[in-house]
Design an enzyme around this catalytic site. Structure first.
Site, mmCIF file in Angstrom:
data_model
loop_
_atom_site.group_PDB
_atom_site.id
_atom_site.type_symbol
_atom_site.label_atom_id
_atom_site.label_comp_id
_atom_site.label_asym_id
_atom_site.label_seq_id
_atom_site.Cartn_x
_atom_site.Cartn_y
_atom_site.Cartn_z
ATOM 1 N N HIS A 173 0.811 -1.229 0.000
ATOM 2 C CA HIS A 173 0.000 0.000 0.000
ATOM 3 C C HIS A 173 0.837 1.268 0.000
ATOM 4 O O HIS A 173 0.299 2.365 -0.090
ATOM 5 C CB HIS A 173 -0.938 0.002 1.214
ATOM 6 C CG HIS A 173 -2.040 -1.005 1.099
ATOM 7 N ND1 HIS A 173 -3.322 -0.678 0.734
ATOM 8 C CD2 HIS A 173 -2.048 -2.351 1.278
ATOM 9 C CE1 HIS A 173 -4.073 -1.761 0.700
ATOM 10 N NE2 HIS A 173 -3.323 -2.801 1.038
ATOM 11 N N ASP A 380 3.421 9.707 -1.027
ATOM 12 C CA ASP A 380 2.241 8.960 -0.585
ATOM 13 C C ASP A 380 1.964 7.839 -1.585
ATOM 14 O O ASP A 380 1.932 8.092 -2.793
ATOM 15 C CB ASP A 380 1.033 9.917 -0.524
ATOM 16 C CG ASP A 380 0.046 9.522 0.564
ATOM 17 O OD1 ASP A 380 0.036 8.340 0.958
ATOM 18 O OD2 ASP A 380 -0.708 10.401 1.024
#
Ligand code: ADQ
Length: 735
Positions: A173, A380
């Site tokens: 992730h 991110d």
């Protein structure tokens, strides 16, 4: 009586379970832990599987009283959850330590914050092992296992070692960093090997997958082609699955009465102001400080906006046990106070700050009310806040300002994208956002909404599981050629009863493991192999031939005293009845053209080696940095194509080599010659690389042809490794 087939199991493994257990006023409390993953999983097709979830329940062993474990297990089981219990010390070192104090900063390019500490690593290994045991307790080899995220990177391989045939997916992730960062990790090799236990490895964006494959190549020496990495036992596939959100839920939430009420209250509170929101977990990767500083400069440069705008900062408490996070919280709170102290007036606060987890209704109401979302992470993996904001903007429009360093920027190109390290770009984007006409805001939102409504979190999970099943199918197709036990017995029987037998063997990668260095001379035949060959030669009615790409001198040195038929340089030289003879082709003229070109490239390509054979010239690039090799090889090929146009010299791509040789010389021609010279009613041929394919194609249908390894092949059968070939040959020599 109809047999009821047990349902196939689908096992999700993540650090945390979707249910959190805590002790409140002495009593155990069970609460759903929020997150997109639970939604995604619940939407997967129910019929096929029995679904389980394995993870840590969020409470440490020290907080448990006698009997609690049994109670927790029973309660969680009702929801399909199976806990992995951890000690406080394990949580501290595995989760707070290796996961969040080593991997997280490294993978987000905060190298200076990373702590490399043996205790962390030991705990990480230990806890991954505990998870592997929990998986083995619940699942069998028919199960599909989906492992999530950076806390469990060793798990795929640990599970693979106890359940070799299971379907394992792994999804990361967070970003996978470039090789230049990843190579700094002390345990880089183990981490890559751990992940490679999976059949399917998923990333949010293409670049992360590319970085992963480049590290695999440089650290483990394994090449990938179109996202496939051929391992000795399997093919691992690397692919891109950008996680989505529960689009419908966010879209429809603005009509939910509880949300409508919240929006009203926000409208009353900020009735004359434009609202800019900043929503994240409190994490240094999210760029909150830089965002605040840029906002302060914006206020400084734009006094006309004073009292007309407000920045609502919502920071979710996160990893509060890690020191760098405690420090960050202090810094952010000081910055907020300083800015408010400087610009606030009796009737206006430029920043409204909250350090808490907002209930869903309040969060979406804030999205719905906000005129601008300022999402400026320094790094991110994806960033869901940006997507949630876009999905919620159904009635009143708004503008998304989004960092180029967030994975989501690829899917949200209509956002105002900024470089989060460049304050001026943030300030300019704020100016544009605050004055953007509503029509343009709507147009931009609509295109983004169309995209987000298609690849939702539900679609993401289904897509991943479909691809996992597909990658298993591709592997199974390759496996169809695995030499089955009955075919092997048949082979041995046919061998025994044959009147004449011919065995044709390639050397490197077939009888001898490939050596990883660029010094091929190091792969001398070990004594055991020489003995095996001798035993085969001494068998009655049997002719053994070794055909290799190696130079004649090497073959002669190694095997010259044995009664073997041999071919060197892929058939340019043949040794039969003790005499070497040469193929009748002319190559010298072309060599004179090729060699100067290669030498010119050699000077500018550190690590490259030129090998000159009588009937071939080989460019070895195994030790060249892969990106450089890519660039050099393509221009080299271009030049060679030009020079060798209209000639009968072929340019072949091999395993980290480019080989130039006459087309008339190949192992297929030699195989045919051997067949003519030694007519046999039993033929066995084995080889591992592209040059052996010509041999397989030239053999008659009834021959036993064996490919070593998983690459595509014309051979009838496949054996995984050199050792399997050797043991088959041993069996043939047994009386
Ligand atoms: P995170 O780093 O947690 O996730 P993000 O993707 O933005 O980052 O997800 C945050 C989630 O928390 C969002 O769903 C949001 O609604 C929620 N949230 C944020 N602030 C909140 C608040 N104050 N109150 C309540 N809820 C709040 C990691 C990676 C990301 C990747 C995701 C999913 O770091 O890059 O997008 O996993 O793969």
């Amino acid at each position: 009586m109809a047999l009821i087939k047990p349902k196939q199991k689908f096992v999700i493994v993540s650090n945390r379970l979707p249910v959190s257990v805590s002790r409140v006023n002495g009593k155990l409390e069970f609460k759903p832990s929020p997150g997109g993953l639970a939604t995604a999983v619940s939407s997967l097709d129910n019929n096929a599987e029995e679904r389980l979830w394995i993870g840590w329940p969020g409470i440490s062993n020290e907080e448990l009283k006698p009997g609690d474990k049994t109670l927790i297990k029973r309660k969680l089981r009702q929801q399909g959850c199976f806990p992995v219990f951890l000690d406080e010390e394990q949580v501290k070192n595995y989760y707070g330590g290796y996961s969040n104090d080593t991997i997280w900063p490294m993978f987000h390019y905060f190298q200076s914050l990373a702590q490399f500490n043996n205790e962390y690593w030991d705990a990480y290994k230990e806890v991954n092992q505990l998870f592997a045991e929990a998986v083995a307790d619940q699942a069998d080899e028919r199960a599909s296992i989906w492992v999530h995220d950076y806390q469990l990177m060793l798990l795929p391989q640990l599970v693979r070692s106890v359940m070799p045939r299971s379907s394992i997916g792994f999804f990361l992730h967070i970003p996978f960093p470039s090789y230049e960062i990843f190579r700094l990790m002390p345990n880089r090799r183990e981490l890559l090997e751990g992940i490679l236990g999976a059949d399917l490895i998923g990333f949010h964006v293409y670049d992360y997958g590319r970085h992963f494959m480049s590290s695999v190549l440089r650290i483990l020496g394994l090449e990938s082609s179109h996202g496939s990495i051929v391992l000795p036992d399997r093919i691992a596939t690397v692919d891109v699955f950008p996680i989505g959100i529960d689009y419908k839920k966010f879209k429809e939430s603005v009509r939910d009465p509880a949300v409508v009420k919240e929006i009203k209250s926000l409208n009353n509170h900020y009735n004359k102001q434009k609202v800019i929101i900043s929503v994240d977990r409190l994490d240094y990767s999210k760029g909150i400080r830089k965002r605040l500083e840029s906002y302060a400069t914006f206020l400084e440069q734009n006094p006309q906006y004073h009292k007309k705008i407000v920045l609502v900062v919502i920071a979710v408490p996160s990893r509060t046990e890690v020191e760098s996070y405690q420090l960050l919280r202090d810094q952010i709170e000081q910055t907020v106070s300083r800015i408010n102290g400087k610009y606030a007036s009796l009737d206006w606060m430029p920043i409204a700050y909250q350090f808490k987890n907002l209930p869903y209704e309040q969060l979406v109401a804030l999205y719905a009310r906000a005129d601008v979302a300022l999402v400026t992470p320094l790094r991110d993996g994806m960033n869901l806040v940006a997507k949630e904001y876009v999905a919620t903007k159904q009635e009143s429009p708004g503008v998304l300002i989004l960092s180029e360093m967030a994975g989501s920027v690829d899917e949200l190109p209509e956002a105002l994208s900024i470089n989060p390290n460049d304050s001026a770009s943030i300030i300019e984007a704020l100016e544009i956002a605050l004055t953007m006409p509503k029509r343009e805001q709507r147009q931009r939102l609509e295109s983004m909404q169309r995209r987000l409504s298609r690849y939702t979190v539900q679609r993401w999970a289904t897509d991943f599981m479909e691809q996992l099943a597909h990658s298993k199918k591709v592997q199974a197709e390759r496996r169809e050629k695995d030499l089955p036990e009955d075919a092997k017995l048949q082979l041995i029987q046919d061998f025994k009863k044959a009147k004449k037998r011919l065995i044709i063997l390639d050397y490197d990668g077939t009888m001898r493991e490939l050596v990883s260095s660029h010094k091929p001379a190091q792969a001398t035949p070990p004594a055991a192999l020489m003995q095996l060959l001798q035993k085969m030669i001494e068998m009655p009615k049997t002719k053994v031939a070794v055909i290799s790409g190696r130079p004649r001198e090497v073959m002669e040195k190694w095997f010259g005293r044995m009664d073997l038929a041999m071919a060197a340089e892929h058939g340019a030289w043949v040794k039969e009845s003790g005499e070497w003879s040469q193929a009748q082709v002319s190559f010298q003229k072309y060599k004179n053209l090729i060699l100067p070109i290669l030498e010119r490239y050699l000077e500018r390509t550190p690590g490259a080696v030129i090998e000159e054979k009588r009937f071939a010239v080989v460019w070895h690039y195994r030790n060249v940095a892969p990106e450089l090799a890519y660039v050099r090889n393509s221009s080299l090929r271009h030049e060679l194509n030009h020079v060798l146009e209209n000639s009968d010299i072929g340019i072949h791509n091999g395993h980290k080599i480019i080989e130039m040789k006459p087309r008339g010389i190949n192992k297929g021609v030699i195989a045919q010659e051997l067949l003519a010279m030694y007519p046999s009613d039993f033929i066995l041929a084995a080889g591992d690389d592209y040059t052996d394919e010509a041999m397989f194609e030239a053999l008659p249908e009834e021959a036993y042809s064996i490919k070593v390894g998983l690459g595509e092949t014309h051979a009838h059968f496949r054996l995984p490794r050199v050792k399997n070939v050797l043991s088959l040959l041993e069996e043939l020599t047994e009386k």
